[in-house]
Design a protein around this motif. Structure first.
Motif, mmCIF file in Angstrom:
data_model
loop_
_atom_site.group_PDB
_atom_site.id
_atom_site.type_symbol
_atom_site.label_atom_id
_atom_site.label_comp_id
_atom_site.label_asym_id
_atom_site.label_seq_id
_atom_site.Cartn_x
_atom_site.Cartn_y
_atom_site.Cartn_z
ATOM 1 N N THR A 150 0.842 -1.192 0.000
ATOM 2 C CA THR A 150 0.000 0.000 0.000
ATOM 3 C C THR A 150 0.880 1.246 0.000
ATOM 4 O OG1 THR A 150 -0.064 0.126 2.411
ATOM 5 C CG2 THR A 150 -1.755 -1.239 1.326
ATOM 6 N N LEU A 151 0.284 2.414 -0.255
ATOM 7 C CA LEU A 151 1.035 3.666 -0.260
ATOM 8 C C LEU A 151 1.728 3.933 1.079
ATOM 9 C CD1 LEU A 151 1.986 6.276 -1.559
ATOM 10 C CD2 LEU A 151 -0.229 7.303 -0.975
ATOM 11 N N PRO A 152 1.053 3.794 2.244
ATOM 12 C CA PRO A 152 1.754 4.020 3.518
ATOM 13 C C PRO A 152 2.940 3.075 3.710
ATOM 14 C CG PRO A 152 -0.610 4.076 3.857
ATOM 15 C CD PRO A 152 -0.404 3.594 2.463
ATOM 16 N N GLU A 153 2.782 1.831 3.303
ATOM 17 C CA GLU A 153 3.883 0.874 3.430
ATOM 18 C C GLU A 153 5.048 1.257 2.521
ATOM 19 O OE1 GLU A 153 1.664 -3.324 4.508
ATOM 20 O OE2 GLU A 153 1.493 -2.532 2.457
ATOM 21 N N TRP A 154 4.717 1.699 1.300
ATOM 22 C CA TRP A 154 5.759 2.121 0.357
ATOM 23 C C TRP A 154 6.514 3.338 0.891
ATOM 24 C CZ3 TRP A 154 7.026 6.445 -2.448
ATOM 25 C CH2 TRP A 154 7.942 6.273 -3.503
ATOM 26 N N GLU A 155 5.766 4.330 1.438
ATOM 27 C CA GLU A 155 6.409 5.529 1.966
ATOM 28 C C GLU A 155 7.279 5.193 3.174
ATOM 29 O OE1 GLU A 155 3.114 8.137 2.631
ATOM 30 O OE2 GLU A 155 3.285 9.049 0.633
ATOM 31 N N ALA A 156 6.847 4.255 4.006
ATOM 32 C CA ALA A 156 7.641 3.847 5.158
ATOM 33 C C ALA A 156 8.940 3.183 4.703
ATOM 34 C CB ALA A 156 6.843 2.905 6.050
ATOM 35 N N ALA A 157 8.864 2.355 3.664
ATOM 36 C CA ALA A 157 10.058 1.696 3.135
ATOM 37 C C ALA A 157 11.025 2.720 2.550
ATOM 38 C CB ALA A 157 9.658 0.667 2.078
ATOM 39 N N ARG A 158 10.459 3.716 1.856
ATOM 40 C CA ARG A 158 11.315 4.756 1.285
ATOM 41 C C ARG A 158 11.997 5.566 2.379
ATOM 42 N NH1 ARG A 158 11.040 10.146 0.472
ATOM 43 N NH2 ARG A 158 12.386 10.954 -1.186
#
Length: 264
Positions: free
Chosen positions: A8-16
């Motif tokens: 999901t977008l929140p997961e992607w932003e956290a990984a970034r």
């Protein structure tokens, strides 16, 4: 191909954000390495070297074109090189394709030049074919390549002059050349660096405030444009007359420079 997870977008932003921590560390380490280069000892160049240029014979001192620093990339374009006579070495050609407009280096009192053993007539033909008209490209006529470790493989040498005395200040080759091409990567291997006040440089090195020297590559001599740019960056808050950004100010980015908002 085995792909990474789909998230999901929140997961992607956290990984970034997690990776960004390491990227910032790398940026700071790169700045620290460039600061060490600015403290490298200088090696006097004792021999005289001669080159053929589009304007005739020239010395190594002439290649500075009156500026204080000179960066020389040894490109392989000559008989015996794969691609001759239509092309230069594929790797050297890739480097040339990446080179930013030299006017920005010139504005920092630095000249960039390519050198090869091909005659000038062939070099000019190659530059036209490959759309490299702004790269100064000269012909080696003596032992310059052998003396500076670029007779058998590509490499980039950095020089500085004090009057007519030339010094070798740095040298990179192999994968070090992969990063070359941008104005910043070239300046970061020179003795004087980017010459901006946020940099960690020895005392009394030439430095100006960030952004104020930037210009369009065809208008560096236009004083009115420069004044307008100074007004624009002052308006944006990137630089104010009363407050000079430094590497420990909150508004800097992780390269050490202050943030810039240039849009209207």
């Amino acid at each position: 191909m085995r792909t990474p997870p789909i998230v999901t977008l929140p997961e992607w932003e956290a990984a970034r954000e997690r990776l960004l921590v390491r990227e910032k560390e790398m940026t700071r380490a790169r700045d620290a390495l460039a600061a060490e280069r600015r403290r490298m000892p200088w090696l006097p160049v004792e021999k005289d070297y001669s080159f053929e240029t589009r304007n005739g014979e020239a010395t190594l001192l002439d290649l500075f074109e009156g500026r204080r620093q000179l960066i020389v990339y040894r490109a392989f374009f000559e008989p015996g090189v794969f691609g001759w006579p239509d092309h230069a070495c594929r790797g050297c050609s890739l480097v040339a394709d990446q080179v930013a407009h030299p006017a920005h280096l010139n504005a920092r009192d630095t000249t960039l030049a390519f050198v090869s053993r091909a005659p000038q007539s062939d070099i000019e033909r190659l530059k036209t074919r490959m759309s490299w008209p702004v790269i100064p490209w000269h012909t080696i006529t003596d032992d310059f390549d052998k003396d500076f470790n670029v007779d058998e493989w590509h490499g980039t040498n950095a020089f500085i002059r004090d009057g007519n005395q030339i010094y070798r200040t740095y040298f990179i080759n192999n994968r070090g050349d992969e990063a070359m091409g941008s104005t910043w990567s070239y300046l970061d291997i020179t003795a004087l660096g980017r010459q901006e006040e946020w940099e960690d440089s020895p005392q009394d090195y030439p430095q100006t405030r960030p952004y104020e020297w930037w210009n369009w590559h065809d208008e560096y001599s236009d004083a009115e444009v420069s004044e307008g740019w100074l007004a624009k960056i002052a308006e944006s808050g990137a630089i104010t007359p009363a407050s000079q950004p430094t590497p420990d100010k909150d508004k800097k980015d992780d390269a050490g420079q202050p943030g810039c908002r240039c849009s209207d």
